[in-house]
Design a protein around this motif. Structure first.
Motif, short mmCIF file in Angstrom:
data_model
loop_
_atom_site.label_atom_id
_atom_site.label_comp_id
_atom_site.label_asym_id
_atom_site.label_seq_id
_atom_site.Cartn_x
_atom_site.Cartn_y
_atom_site.Cartn_z
N GLU A 351 4.20 -49.84 10.77
CA GLU A 351 3.09 -49.69 9.81
C GLU A 351 2.29 -48.41 10.09
N GLU A 352 2.03 -48.16 11.38
CA GLU A 352 1.25 -46.97 11.76
C GLU A 352 1.80 -46.41 13.06
N VAL A 353 1.60 -45.12 13.29
CA VAL A 353 1.93 -44.51 14.58
C VAL A 353 0.74 -43.65 15.02
N HIS A 354 0.35 -43.78 16.27
CA HIS A 354 -0.74 -42.96 16.82
C HIS A 354 -0.19 -42.26 18.06
N VAL A 355 -0.30 -40.94 18.10
CA VAL A 355 0.20 -40.20 19.27
C VAL A 355 -0.98 -39.74 20.11
N PHE A 356 -0.89 -39.98 21.41
CA PHE A 356 -1.93 -39.54 22.35
C PHE A 356 -1.26 -38.80 23.51
N ARG A 357 -2.01 -37.93 24.13
CA ARG A 357 -1.44 -37.23 25.30
C ARG A 357 -2.52 -37.03 26.36
N ALA A 358 -2.07 -36.89 27.57
CA ALA A 358 -3.01 -36.62 28.67
C ALA A 358 -2.37 -35.58 29.58
N PRO A 359 -3.10 -34.52 29.94
CA PRO A 359 -2.49 -33.43 30.71
C PRO A 359 -2.25 -33.77 32.18
N PHE A 360 -3.11 -34.65 32.75
CA PHE A 360 -2.99 -34.94 34.18
C PHE A 360 -2.89 -36.45 34.37
N VAL A 361 -1.72 -36.95 34.71
CA VAL A 361 -1.63 -38.37 35.02
C VAL A 361 -1.60 -38.56 36.53
N GLU A 362 -0.67 -37.87 37.19
CA GLU A 362 -0.64 -37.93 38.65
C GLU A 362 0.15 -36.76 39.20
N PRO A 363 -0.08 -36.43 40.49
CA PRO A 363 0.67 -35.33 41.08
C PRO A 363 2.12 -35.73 41.32
N VAL A 364 2.99 -34.74 41.34
CA VAL A 364 4.37 -34.97 41.81
C VAL A 364 4.30 -34.74 43.32
N TYR A 365 4.26 -35.84 44.06
CA TYR A 365 4.02 -35.74 45.51
C TYR A 365 5.22 -35.11 46.21
N PRO A 366 5.00 -34.15 47.09
CA PRO A 366 6.12 -33.59 47.86
C PRO A 366 6.45 -34.46 49.08
N VAL A 367 7.65 -34.32 49.60
CA VAL A 367 8.03 -35.03 50.83
C VAL A 367 7.08 -34.58 51.95
#
Ligand SMILES: Cc1cc2nc3c(=O)[nH]c(=O)nc-3n(C[C@H](O)[C@H](O)[C@H](O)COP(=O)(O)OP(=O)(O)OC[C@H]3O[C@@H](n4cnc5c(N)ncnc54)[C@H](O)[C@@H]3O)c2cc1C
Length: 427
Positions: A351-367
Motif C-alpha cells: 500500500e505504501e513504502v517509506h524509505v529512511f536512511r542513517a549515516p552512522f549505525v555502528e563502526p566496523v570494528y577491527p581485529v
C-alpha cells in the motif's frame, strides 16, 4: 556542576535522565526536531511508527530496569518469534533441527556439521581471545569452507560489507548470545515513542533541560556553541555523537585531544512497506543471493499484530554513507525495492513504502579493537564519550547504550560529589 549532553538518542536521554535524577544540573542538546536518534518515528494515521525496526530482548539487562524506573516494563508485549531464510530465491523456515535437515541450500554433510557446531558455538568461544581472531578464520575453521562461503559470508557480510571476515570473532560471539532463531522478543505498547516521551518527562520533572533543534556546531574545551552562535559553558560535556561527527565539531584546542582511532562506520538504507497482507510470518528473514539489494526482511506483525489492519515489513541494506545507494533518491529506491520484494513474495500487496536512511549505525570494528578502544573519559578535558564505538564488545542496541549511559553518568555523579558548589575539589 553543569553537564551538557550532546545528542538526544537513547544514550543521551538515558545519561540526562540519570543525572537529573541524581540532582545534577543537565542540559541535553539534540540537533533534529525530534528526540530518539536511530529509534525515531514518524506519524502514520493516528499513531507513530519507528523509522527503523526495533525490538526489546529479554536479555536486555540495562534497558529493562530503565523501563521499570519509567513505569513502562509491564507495557512491553512479549511474543515468541521465528526466523526464515531466503537463499537463491527459495524460502526456508530456519528454527528447528528438522528445518535444518530440510535446508537444501547446504549439502547434507554441511547441514549436520552446521547443526552440531552451532549448538556448541557459544561454548567453543569461551576463554578464547576472540577479539584477536578474524571472524572468517574462526568460522571457516569450525564450519568448513562451504558453509562459510555459502552461508556466513553473505549472511553476516550484509551487516559489515566485504570487511565482515575481518571483524573480530568476538562481535559475532556476543551477537549470538543476544539473538537466537526462535526468540522471545518484546515491543513497547505505543511504540518506542512512549519510552522517549517518558525519558523527556523524567528529565524535565527533575529540573533538567531538553532542547531539540539545537545542533552543536563547535565543541570547545569547556563549552559548546550552537548553530546560531549561542554558547553554553559546562563543567562536563558528554558526547553521544559518532566519532567522525564529533571530530568535525571539535575546535582547534579539542581536535588533538580526541581519540585518534580511525574507524569506518556502516550506515543503513531501510524501507518500510505497509502491506494489506502479511508476508511470511517470520520476524526475521535474511535474504541471500536472491537478486535483491536488501539483505533481509523484518516483519513486525508477529511481534505487534496488525497495525490499523495493516502489516509492517522493513527491508534493509547496511552500507557506507558514501555509497551510490545511500545518495539515491528515495522514490527511486522505493520503486525498485517494491519490485524486488514482489520477486520474493509475488502476492505482496503493497500500500505504501517509506524509505529512511542513517549515516552512522555502528563502526566496523577491527581485529584487536579492545586494545584500541577509546576511553570514555578524554584525558585532561571535561569531555566524556558515550558512543557506539564504546559499547563493543556488546552489540549496538538500546540496551548497550543504556549500559554505557549508566557508566558515564556514574562517573559524573561521583566527581560532582567530590566538588564544592563552586566547582572546586573538596579536600
Ligand atoms: C535498522 C536498525 C535496526 C535496529 N534494531 C535495533 C533493535 O531491534 N533493538 C535495539 O535495541 N537496537 C536496535 N538498533 C540499534 C539502536 O537503534 C542504536 O544502537 C541506538 O539507537 C544508538 O543510540 P545512540 O543514542 O547511541 O545514538 P543515536 O540514536 O544515533 O543518537 C545520536 C543523536 O545525536 C544527534 N546529533 C547528531 N549530531 C548532533 C549535533 N551536532 N548536535 C546535537 N545532536 C546531534 C542525532 O540527531 C541523534 O538524535 C537498530 C538500529 C538500526 C539502524
Amino acid at each position: 556542576m553543569r553537564t551538557v549532553v550532546i545528542g538526544g538518542g537513547i544514550c543521551g536521554l538515558a545519561v540526562a535522565h540519570r543525572l537529573a535524577r541524581a540532582g545534577t544540573e543537565v542540559t541535553l542538546l539534540e540537533a533534529s526536531g525530534q528526540l530518539g536518534g536511530l529509534g525515531t518515528f514518524f506519524p502514520w494515521r493516528d499513531r507513530w511508527i519507528e523509522r527503523f525496526y526495533h525490538c526489546v530482548m529479554p536479555t536486555d539487562e540495562n534497558l529493562l530496569p530503565l523501563l521499570d524506573e519509567l513505569g513502562l516494563r509491564d507495557d512491553v508485549r512479549w511474543e515468541r518469534t521465528s526466523m526464515g531464510m531466503i537463499v537463491d530465491g527459495r524460502h526456508y523456515p530456519f528454527n528447528s533441527a528438522l528445518d535444518l535437515l530440510r535446508f537444501t541450500a547446504l549439502g547434507v554433510v554441511d547441514r549436520v556439521r552446521f547443526g552440531a557446531v552451532s549448538v556448541l558455538l557459544r561454548r567453543l568461544g569461551k576463554g578464547k581471545d576472540l577479539d584477536n581472531l578474524r571472524t572468517e578464520d574462526w568460522l571457516r575453521g569450525l564450519y568448513g569452507d562451504r558453509v562459510w562461503q555459502n552461508l556466513f559470508a553473505p549472511l553476516f557480510g550484509s551487516k559489515f560489507g566485504a570487511a565482515f571476515g575481518d571483524v573480530p570473532a568476538l562481535y559475532l560471539w556476543q551477537r549470538l548470545g543476544r539473538e537466537r532463531n526462535v526468540a522471545v522478543r518484546g515491543y513497547p505498547r505505543g511504540g518506542y515513542k512512549t519510552i522517549i516521551d517518558a525519558l523527556r518527562a523524567s528529565i524535565e520533572s527533575h529540573g533538567g533541560v531538553v532542547r531539540t533543534s539545537a545542533p552543536v556546531r563547535v565543541l570547545g574545551r569547556n563549552h559548546v556553541e550552537l548553530a546560531g552562535g549561542e554558547t553554553i559553558v559546562a563543567d562536563r560535556i558528554v558526547s553521544t555523537l559518532p566519532l567522525p561527527a564529533l571530530r568535525q565539531a571539535a575546535d582547534a584546542e579539542m581536535t588533538p585531544l580526541l581519540p585518534q582511532v580511525n574507524l569506518r562506520y556502516q550506515g543503513v538504507v531501510n524501507a518500510l512497506f505497509v502491506l494489506r497482507q502479511p508476508l511470511s510470518g517470520h520476524y526475521w528473514t535474511p535474504v541471500l543471493r536472491s537478486g535483491t539489494e536488501f539483505d533481509g526482511v523484518v516483519e513486525m506483525t508477529p511481534l505487534t499484530g496488525p497495525v490499523d489492519g495493516r502489516h509492517l515489513a522493513y527491508v534493509m541494506r547496511y552500507t557506507d554513507r558514501e555509497s551510490p545507494l545511500f545518495a539515491e533518491d528515495e522514490s527511486v529506491i522505493a520503486a525498485r525495492w517494491t519490485e524486488q520484494l514482489r520477486s520474493l513474495h509475488p502476492g505482496a500487496d503493497v500500500e505504501e513504502v517509506h524509505v529512511f536512511r542513517a549515516p552512522f549505525v555502528e563502526p566496523v570494528y577491527p581485529v584487536g579493537y579492545l586494545a584500541q578502544q577509546p576511553e570514555v573519559e578524554v584525558a585532561g578535558t571535561p569531555l566524556l564519550l558515550a558512543t557506539t564505538a564504546h559499547v563493543y564488545p556488546s552489540v549496538t542496541s538500546w540496551n548497550s547504550s543504556v549500559g554505557l549511559a549508566n557508566r558515564v553518568s556514574e562517573i559524573i555523579v561521583r566527581t560532582a560529589a567530590s566538588m564544592s558548589p563552586d566547582g572546586e575539589p573538596v579536600p
